[in-house]
Design an enzyme around this catalytic site. Structure first.
Site, PDB file in Angstrom:
ATOM      1  N   ASP A  82      48.733  -1.817  -1.727  1.00 13.29           N
ATOM      2  CA  ASP A  82      48.027  -2.252  -2.295  1.00 13.29           C
ATOM      3  C   ASP A  82      48.568  -0.887  -4.407  1.00 13.29           C
ATOM      4  OD1 ASP A  82      46.951  -3.991  -4.861  1.00 13.29           O
ATOM      5  OD2 ASP A  82      45.220  -2.467  -4.898  1.00 13.29           O
ATOM      6  N   ASP A  84      46.068  -1.493  -8.003  1.00 15.46           N
ATOM      7  CA  ASP A  84      45.473  -0.368  -8.422  1.00 15.46           C
ATOM      8  C   ASP A  84      44.071  -0.404  -7.778  1.00 15.46           C
ATOM      9  OD1 ASP A  84      46.251  -1.302 -11.597  1.00 15.46           O
ATOM     10  OD2 ASP A  84      46.769  -3.206  -9.885  1.00 15.46           O
ATOM     11  N   GLU A  91      42.313  -0.126 -12.611  1.00 16.67           N
ATOM     12  CA  GLU A  91      43.312  -1.996 -12.778  1.00 16.67           C
ATOM     13  C   GLU A  91      43.834  -1.944 -13.479  1.00 16.67           C
ATOM     14  OE1 GLU A  91      41.898  -3.696 -10.129  1.00 16.67           O
ATOM     15  OE2 GLU A  91      41.141  -2.720  -9.207  1.00 16.67           O
ATOM     16  N   ARG A 127      41.733 -13.658 -17.543  1.00 18.40           N
ATOM     17  CA  ARG A 127      41.645 -11.877 -17.937  1.00 18.40           C
ATOM     18  C   ARG A 127      43.128 -11.944 -18.434  1.00 18.40           C
ATOM     19  NH1 ARG A 127      41.337  -8.923 -12.351  1.00 18.40           N
ATOM     20  NH2 ARG A 127      42.726 -10.469 -11.808  1.00 18.40           N
ATOM     21  N   GLY A 172      49.104  -7.293  -7.289  1.00 15.72           N
ATOM     22  CA  GLY A 172      48.749  -8.352  -8.014  1.00 15.72           C
ATOM     23  C   GLY A 172      48.664  -8.100  -9.414  1.00 15.72           C
ATOM     24  N   LYS A 216      51.725 -11.700  -0.480  1.00 21.64           N
ATOM     25  CA  LYS A 216      51.372 -10.218  -0.297  1.00 21.64           C
ATOM     26  C   LYS A 216      51.696 -10.618   1.068  1.00 21.64           C
ATOM     27  CE  LYS A 216      47.951  -7.350  -3.189  1.00 21.64           C
ATOM     28  NZ  LYS A 216      47.509  -6.611  -4.047  1.00 21.64           N
ATOM     29  N   ASP A 239      41.794  -2.893  -1.481  1.00 19.25           N
ATOM     30  CA  ASP A 239      40.774  -2.661  -1.356  1.00 19.25           C
ATOM     31  C   ASP A 239      40.278  -3.710  -1.910  1.00 19.25           C
ATOM     32  OD1 ASP A 239      39.969  -2.345  -4.535  1.00 19.25           O
ATOM     33  OD2 ASP A 239      41.731  -2.606  -4.148  1.00 19.25           O
TER      34      ASP A 239
END
Length: 292
Positions: A82, A84, A91, A127, A172, A216, A239
């Site tokens: 990953d 972020d 992030e 977002r 993502g 993923k 995470d």
């Protein structure tokens, strides 16, 4: 056979010389192998100990991570990571939102999504919509001024590549960030969502389909098949809730400084060590590390 790994934060280097030997005696283990003085040690045991969860909890109070894995096949052919809050300390969407004036609102949604409280795709769409009309050059500004790299990441990638592993950054987040991060850290490939722009500003949308949890998993499956191996030959790290699928599918799945709901479902939890912990988990000593 199983291998017990004990890992401390490199900055603290507080793994006492007596601790691995004492634990090995308690669990009927063999001689301790030191991978890095004060930071990482390992030993083998014949069977899984009944009190490993309690020992893990006790060691957490002194800043030591504990992992127990099958002894065979620990060296992995694939690293899938990953971005972020894993390979970088931020992030990216939160940083963009802060520039757009929606920082606290978006950060709250991000935290809930990463803890598995919200649907990832819906949360991302919500977002990104708040980023509409943000000038595209702000992305480069965030990269230059706000993004910092997680400790041990460059060494992790360089060392695994030096030992013939394939490395993939799967996020993502957004390709406008993964491209730069992958290049800086030396990943072989990167995958992420694409922020749509028009006339030099963000439209508030991403290209479909959204790359989330299942994407993923698909990335890990596809990469393993392309390399003629299986996900069992991968080590995955992340995470957030959208990382759980690949963490659970990989031969070694690591929740690194992860959200509580994620850590609770992961095979391996690293709460104190940095990204070099993934090398110690595979049996690399610090003398094997490659510094880019």
């Amino acid at each position: 056979m199983f291998t017990v790994s004990l890992i401390a934060a490199p900055a603290a280097a507080n793994l006492d010389d007596a601790l691995p030997g004492g634990l090995a005696d308690r669990w009927g283990g063999d001689v301790t192998r030191w991978l890095s003085p004060g930071v990482a040690a390992e030993f083998d045991i014949a069977a899984l100990p009944a009190d490993s969860d309690q020992v893990w909890s006790d060691l957490q109070t002194i800043g030591i991570d504990l992992a127990i894995q099958p002894a065979g096949g620990r060296r992995k052919r694939i690293l899938i990571a990953d971005m972020d809050s894993t390979m970088i300390n931020q992030e990216c969407i939160d940083e963009l939102a802060d520039m757009a004036g929606f920082g606290p609102r978006v950060a709250d949604i991000t935290a809930r999504a990463m803890n598995g409280e919200l649907d990832f795709n819906a949360a991302l769409t919500e977002r990104v919509a708040l980023l509409a009309n943000l000038p595209e050059p702000v992305i480069a500004q965030v990269l230059a001024e706000r993004i910092t790299y997680a400790a041990g990441g460059a060494t992790l990638v360089a060392t695994m590549r030096a030992h013939d592993a394939y490395t993939a950054l799967v996020s993502g987040g957004f390709t406008s960030f993964t491209q730069a991060v992958a290049q800086t850290l030396g990943f072989d490939e990167h995958r992420a969502n694409t922020l749509l722009t028009q006339d030099g500003v963000l439209t508030g949308q991403v290209a479909l389909p959204i790359l989330g949890r299942e994407a993923k998993v698909d990335a890990l499956t596809q990469i393993a098949a392309r390399l003629g191996t299986t996900p069992q030959n991968a080590i995955a790290v992340g995470d957030g809730a959208n990382d759980l699928g690949m963490i659970q599918l990989a031969g070694s799945g690591v929740a690194l400084h992860a959200k509580p709901a994620v850590a609770a479902q992961a095979q391996i939890r690293i709460n104190h060590g940095d990204l070099t912990a993934l090398l110690y988990l595979q049996g690399f000593a610090d003398t094997d590390f490659v510094t880019p």
